[in-house]
Design an enzyme around this catalytic site. Structure first.
Site, PDB file in Angstrom:
ATOM      1  N   CYS A   2      32.861 -80.358 -31.948  1.00 33.90           N
ATOM      2  CA  CYS A   2      32.909 -79.162 -32.775  1.00 33.90           C
ATOM      3  C   CYS A   2      34.173 -79.252 -33.610  1.00 33.90           C
ATOM      4  CB  CYS A   2      32.909 -77.897 -31.927  1.00 33.90           C
ATOM      5  SG  CYS A   2      32.995 -76.379 -32.919  1.00 33.90           S
ATOM      6  N   GLU A 108      27.645 -78.272 -37.679  1.00 30.86           N
ATOM      7  CA  GLU A 108      27.497 -79.668 -37.288  1.00 30.86           C
ATOM      8  C   GLU A 108      26.755 -80.384 -38.414  1.00 30.86           C
ATOM      9  OE1 GLU A 108      28.984 -82.107 -35.675  1.00 30.86           O
ATOM     10  OE2 GLU A 108      28.761 -80.906 -33.843  1.00 30.86           O
TER      11      GLU A 108
END
Length: 213
Positions: A2, A108
């Site tokens: 992340c 993402e």
């Protein structure tokens, strides 16, 4: 992994959501952050940690271990769950300086396209660590292998904590915390929503709600 996330829940709403998740009162001595739509490593993010009371505080996203002598090197913004308990950069913090990182969602990339991942019905709580190396509160986010049905997006996933795991992570012994160093349950992951968003999110200088379009 992340490397970018979103937190638009702020003010009293953030405090209330945190207190609901923890089942106890929380104070924010430095206030709560403004809405952010493109948080990146080395920027300031809020964390929830235990001090003399439960605190919601700003911290640098990129851990400075207590033995760090300067801010050189890549930012330690993610910590692999497989090694976090033993790796020198994280093992001391893992023993007794664990925290929560609140997110409304995160970005993402897959095949060069950005996607926004969110729970859809409230905040997500990522397992984190904190430290005060270089006389600055800093933090890192724990990650694990990904699980279906989101594994197509990336092979890593933040270690999101379910309601019944939060106390164990924050207040348990190191042995208790080690029991959580596995991916979040598949049933929890099935609740996630994933959608393609604006490519403008690739530039950290862009930080506005339109990034979610």
């Amino acid at each position: 992994m992340c490397g970018r996330f979103v937190l638009f829940t702020t003010g009293d709403s953030l405090i209330e959501a945190t207190e609901t998740a923890l089942g106890r009162s929380v104070v924010a001595p430095q206030g709560t952050p403004e809405p952010r739509y493109n948080l990146a490593p080395t920027q300031i993010i809020p964390i929830v940690r235990l001090g003399e009371e439960m605190l919601l505080e700003p911290a640098r996203w990129g851990l400075f271990p207590h033995w760090k002598k300067d801010d050189s090197g890549p930012p330690l913004f993610n910590a692999r769950g497989e090694t976090v308990a033993e790796k020198p950069s994280f093992r001391d913090a893992f023993k007794q300086q664990r925290c929560l990182i609140p997110l409304d969602g995160y970005y993402e990339w897959h095949e060069k396209k950005p996607y926004f991942v969110s729970l859809g019905d409230g905040l997500m709580w990522a397992a984190g660590l904190w430290s005060t190396g270089l006389d600055q509160l800093s933090t890192t986010m724990v990650t694990t292998e990904s699980v279906e049905p989101i594994a197509w997006l990336h092979n890593r996933l933040p270690r999101f904590l379910e309601q019944g795991e939060i106390d164990q992570w924050l207040f348990g012994s190191p042995e208790d915390a080690k029991e959580l160093l596995h991916p979040v349950s598949q049933e929890w992951v099935k609740r996630l929503s994933v959608r393609e968003v604006s490519s403008d999110v690739g530039n950290v200088r862009n930080d506005h709600v339109g990034l979610l379009d």
